[in-house]
Design a protein around this motif. Structure first.
Motif: not given
Length: 329
Positions: A213, A227, A229
């Protein structure tokens, strides 16, 4: 002279780093929300006696012979859904930080079984079973965060573990069945509808997570971050309990719609074995398994003890995106 220059340069570098660290703050709090998608779908576990199938069956009402007209294996993952998190972080230095995040996750509903039974020839509806499953979970994710320490747009990588703190797999099933009534004309039938809800408690487990991120300052001590993930959190079942059960059987004269008799069966009418299940890795002659049925009642070797079923596994991990704010102190 050169030595003095080196010392002076080092002192200036340390002062600059200290100034940047003071500006960024050692402690911070992050709040984020995101959506995750399934990246490793697999076959869903059985729902009791029903396999993970989308299936249409045809029954010869004269002989009772059943033919599968079409079938499809139901696959997916419980990793798709919405997630919200609150993080507490500490900057060890300009480039390294540690975080601890509490997350709440709610998956989308997944179709786990769908079986429709029709009469051969007429196509009349004789019965159906449809189950949907979904997960609610709370976890704690400790992470290590590494970044180049830029003052504006600052990219970072984050990786660590996922420790589930609480979670449930909920399965809701709706079923109906139409059957003839012994000693009654063909216009008199018995119609049964069932709604049940089950909660599956998991065993303790450990997962992994990583993110890529960037943060961007939007105020003196406030940053915006985005971000991507990835999470991998396999979970296996420990126990299952039926928490809602509503069964209604009506004997109906289809010629005029009149209800002749009516009978209900609720949660308290279930035996211990029908209501509670312990998952095991192996079923053998000592396991508490079904021995037969009477109508909609399932009998077990010991009706007064929890039933046994084979353990199944699900994954509540996935790939998603988080968007949020970081407040520095």
């Amino acid at each position: 002279m050169k030595r003095k220059h080196l010392i002076l340069t080092a002192a200036l570098a340390l002062a600059a780093a200290g100034s940047a660290q003071a500006q960024n703050g050692k402690f911070y709090i992050k709040a984020a929300g995101g959506y995750f998608f399934s990246v490793s779908p697999g076959q869903f576990p059985d729902v009791g006696q029903y396999p993970p199938r989308d299936e249409v069956r045809v029954v010869n009402t004269a002989t009772g012979a059943t033919t599968v007209q079409s079938t499809k294996v139901l696959t997916g993952s419980y990793g798709e859904g919405v997630r919200g998190g609150l993080s507490f972080g500490y900057n060890i230095n300009q480039y390294l930080a540690v975080e601890g995040t509490f997350n709440y996750f709610s998956s989308k509903k997944n179709l786990m079984t769908h079986i429709v039974t029709n009469a051969a020839g007429s196509g009349a509806h004789l019965g159906s079973v449809e189950s949907h499953g979904y997960v609610h979970a709370v976890d704690f994710a400790p992470s290590l965060v590494i970044s180049p320490g830029y003052s504006k747009l600052n990219p970072y990588v984050r990786f660590g573990f996922v420790v589930p703190l609480w979670g449930r797999l909920f399965i809701e099933t709706d079923a109906d069945r139409t059957s003839s009534v012994t000693g009654q004309p063909a216009t008199v039938v018995a119609k049964t509808t069932i709604h049940r809800k089950e909660e599956i408690k998991p065993n303790a487990t450990l997962g992994f997570q990583g993110a890529l991120g960037a943060t961007y300052p939007i105020a003196k001590r406030l940053d915006l971050f985005l971000e991507a993930e990835y999470r991998n959190v396999p979970v296996r079942g420990k126990t299952k309990e039926v928490t809602k059960y509503d069964e209604l059987t009506q004997v109906i004269n289809t010629a005029n719609g009149a209800v002749i008799t009516e009978q209900r069966r609720g949660l308290n009418d279930l035996s211990v074995a029908e209501r509670n299940t312990d998952y095991v890795t192996t079923l053998d002659q000592n396991s508490n398994t079904p021995t037969g049925t009477t109508g909609t009642v399932t009998h077990y070797k010991n009706d007064n003890a929890p039933a046994n079923e084979l353990k199944s596994y699900i994954n509540i991990g996935g790939l998603g995106a988080n968007l949020g704010l970081r407040l520095r102190f």
